[in-house]
Scaffold this active site. Structure first.
Site, PDB file in Angstrom:
ATOM      1  N   GLY A  53      46.264  34.367 -24.800  1.00 20.46           N
ATOM      2  CA  GLY A  53      45.665  33.361 -23.914  1.00 20.46           C
ATOM      3  C   GLY A  53      44.175  33.243 -24.204  1.00 20.46           C
TER       4      GLY A  53
ATOM      5  N   ARG B  23      50.497  32.884 -29.544  1.00 22.10           N
ATOM      6  CA  ARG B  23      51.179  34.174 -29.399  1.00 22.10           C
ATOM      7  C   ARG B  23      52.264  34.156 -30.474  1.00 22.10           C
ATOM      8  NH1 ARG B  23      50.428  32.676 -23.697  1.00 22.10           N
ATOM      9  NH2 ARG B  23      48.964  34.136 -22.775  1.00 22.10           N
TER      10      ARG B  23
ATOM     11  N   ASP C 171      45.801  42.735 -24.807  1.00 26.71           N
ATOM     12  CA  ASP C 171      46.540  43.875 -25.361  1.00 26.71           C
ATOM     13  C   ASP C 171      47.601  43.470 -26.388  1.00 26.71           C
ATOM     14  OD1 ASP C 171      48.079  42.799 -23.399  1.00 26.71           O
ATOM     15  OD2 ASP C 171      48.378  44.659 -22.285  1.00 26.71           O
TER      16      ASP C 171
ATOM     17  N   THR D 133      40.099  38.501 -22.201  1.00 28.01           N
ATOM     18  CA  THR D 133      41.177  37.957 -21.369  1.00 28.01           C
ATOM     19  C   THR D 133      40.670  37.791 -19.946  1.00 28.01           C
ATOM     20  OG1 THR D 133      43.263  38.462 -20.246  1.00 28.01           O
ATOM     21  CG2 THR D 133      42.155  40.317 -21.247  1.00 28.01           C
TER      22      THR D 133
ATOM     23  N   ASP E 200      42.258  38.097 -17.437  1.00 27.37           N
ATOM     24  CA  ASP E 200      42.930  39.064 -16.556  1.00 27.37           C
ATOM     25  C   ASP E 200      42.137  40.366 -16.396  1.00 27.37           C
ATOM     26  OD1 ASP E 200      44.939  37.254 -16.332  1.00 27.37           O
ATOM     27  OD2 ASP E 200      46.378  38.310 -17.598  1.00 27.37           O
TER      28      ASP E 200
ATOM     29  N   ASP F  76      42.428  43.094 -17.851  1.00 25.35           N
ATOM     30  CA  ASP F  76      43.394  44.183 -17.654  1.00 25.35           C
ATOM     31  C   ASP F  76      43.496  45.148 -18.834  1.00 25.35           C
ATOM     32  OD1 ASP F  76      44.535  42.338 -19.337  1.00 25.35           O
ATOM     33  OD2 ASP F  76      46.510  42.392 -18.419  1.00 25.35           O
TER      34      ASP F  76
ATOM     35  N   ARG G  41      49.553  37.454 -14.302  1.00 21.36           N
ATOM     36  CA  ARG G  41      51.004  37.676 -14.269  1.00 21.36           C
ATOM     37  C   ARG G  41      51.329  39.134 -13.965  1.00 21.36           C
ATOM     38  NH1 ARG G  41      53.357  33.940 -18.483  1.00 21.36           N
ATOM     39  NH2 ARG G  41      52.082  35.155 -19.916  1.00 21.36           N
TER      40      ARG G  41
HETATM   41  O1  F6P Z   1      45.578  34.879 -20.535  1.00 20.23           O
HETATM   42  C1  F6P Z   1      46.121  35.542 -19.448  1.00 20.23           C
HETATM   43  C2  F6P Z   1      46.920  34.572 -18.642  1.00 20.23           C
HETATM   44  O2  F6P Z   1      46.076  33.517 -18.250  1.00 20.23           O
HETATM   45  C3  F6P Z   1      47.609  35.185 -17.447  1.00 20.23           C
HETATM   46  O3  F6P Z   1      46.769  35.346 -16.341  1.00 20.23           O
HETATM   47  C4  F6P Z   1      48.702  34.180 -17.229  1.00 20.23           C
HETATM   48  O4  F6P Z   1      49.760  34.743 -16.532  1.00 20.23           O
HETATM   49  C5  F6P Z   1      49.091  33.803 -18.619  1.00 20.23           C
HETATM   50  O5  F6P Z   1      47.964  34.015 -19.416  1.00 20.23           O
HETATM   51  C6  F6P Z   1      49.540  32.391 -18.750  1.00 20.23           C
HETATM   52  O6  F6P Z   1      49.884  32.161 -20.070  1.00 20.23           O
HETATM   53  P1  F6P Z   1      50.254  30.746 -20.710  1.00 20.23           P
HETATM   54  O7  F6P Z   1      49.041  30.291 -21.428  1.00 20.23           O
HETATM   55  O8  F6P Z   1      51.350  31.061 -21.652  1.00 20.23           O
HETATM   56  O9  F6P Z   1      50.648  29.819 -19.616  1.00 20.23           O
END
Ligand code: F6P
Length: 327
Positions: free
Chosen positions: A17, A78, A109, A131, A133, A135, A177
């Site tokens: 992300g 990804r 990660d 990120t 997050d 995290d 998430r």
């Molecule tokens: O990058 C982290 C994040 O934003 C999370 O907080 C979220 O759940 C996820 O990515 C969403 O991913 P996507 O871009 O696949 O919707």
């Protein structure tokens, strides 16, 4: 005696992300490398680009005017293919073909797991945590968190105005998430009535209904419930509130708006320092490291160690939240 490899050319990629400040990190990698006489190749679309050889040569000019831009000029992805041995071998071949003596991988990660796989095939890699997050356990701070938090805070402040005027309850879903760091931080900053995070088991009665009740008994007539997406769905929370205490909350899912926008000063400066550090590690012959900010000190640790750690929710922040919402 083993001869120290001279680093002539490195690659940089962003993966997972996106996060505001990734561009500032790319810029810092490029400028720090050129400063040391090292060439830089940008790899587009994360590990997919390393597999397919989707590259762009980067110089001082190509990273001009990006320090203030959200998103990533290198695009991100990804990569499923990179999770396979075959994909990894293709990526290694690209590194060999291009003469890359090292890779800087910017992301979360998942990105570091990819970096570890690459390093097992003999390619020196350094990770930079980015990120929203926040995290990644090995670092106190990940690039993008501050911008995302401030975006969410600004949106919620606006919501509060209208909630107050209409004496309503608002349920706001923020990203995360698997992690509640963003929700907790934002909840503290907006003076939320209640905050739900995935790290704590949610007792709806205690964590939401009782908090609203207490607030009402103390004379409040509007309520702000902040929910991390991994803890519960805002829609469901609103529905339950309606069923239990007969008030009709308004639901706002902030979604990807939190991932965009101009990076804050904190994100730009952290990204710049981390980018510099990553190049420094590679230039000195280091590899398989993750740049980390620990107790305000910029340092780095082994990728395996970095991935082994798990980041729990900040217990001190949780205690403070309890005091703020427990009135
Ligand atoms: O990058 C982290 C994040 O934003 C999370 O907080 C979220 O759940 C996820 O990515 C969403 O991913 P996507 O871009 O696949 O919707």
């Amino acid at each position: 005696m083993e001869e120290k490899q001279v680093i002539r050319r490195i690659g940089v990629l962003t993966s997972g992300g996106d996060a505001p400040g990734m561009n500032a990190a790319v810029r810092a990698v490029v400028r720090s490398a050129i400063f040391r006489g090292i060439e830089v190749v940008g790899i587009r679309r994360g590990y997919n680009g390393l597999i397919s050889g989707d590259i762009v040569k980067l110089d001082e000019r190509s990273v001009a005017h990006i320090i203030n831009r959200g998103g990533t000029i290198l695009y991100t992805a990804r990569s499923k293919e990179f999770m396979t041995e075959e994909g990894q071998m293709k990526a290694v071949q690209t590194c060999k073909l291009l003469g890359l003596n090292g890779i800087v991988a910017i992301g979360g990660d998942g990105t570091f797991r990819g970096a570890l796989d690459l390093s097992k095939h003999g390619i020196p890699v350094v990770g930079i945590p980015a990120t929203i997050d926040n995290d990644i356990a090995c670092t106190n701070y990940c690039i993008g968190f501050d911008t995302a938090a401030n975006t969410a805070i600004e949106c919620i402040d606006k919501l509060r105005d209208t909630m107050q005027s209409h004496e309503r309850c608002s349920v706001v879903e923020v990203m995360g998430r698997h992690a509640g760091h963003l929700a907790l931080y934002v909840g503290l900053a907006v003076g939320a009535t209640a905050v739900l995070v995935p790290e704590s088991k949610v007792s709806f009665e205690e964590d939401v209904i009782e908090k609203i009740r207490n607030a009402r008994l103390n004379g409040f007539t509007h309520y702000m419930i902040v929910v991390a997406e991994g803890a519960a769905s805002a829609m469901e929370v609103a529905q339950k509130i309606k069923e239990e205490i007969c008030i009709e909350p308004r639901v706002t899912v902030l979604g990807h708006i939190q991932r965009g926008g101009t990076p804050t000063g904190r994100d730009r400066v952290t990204a710049t320092r981390m980018g510099y550090r990553a190049v420094d590690i590679l230039a000195q012959g280091g590899s398989n490291r993750v740049v980390t900010l620990r107790n305000a000190v910029m340092t780095d640790i082994d990728i395996v160690e970095a991935l082994a750690e798990r980041k729990g929710i900040d217990s001190e922040e949780m205690t403070v939240l309890e005091a703020m919402t427990g009135i």
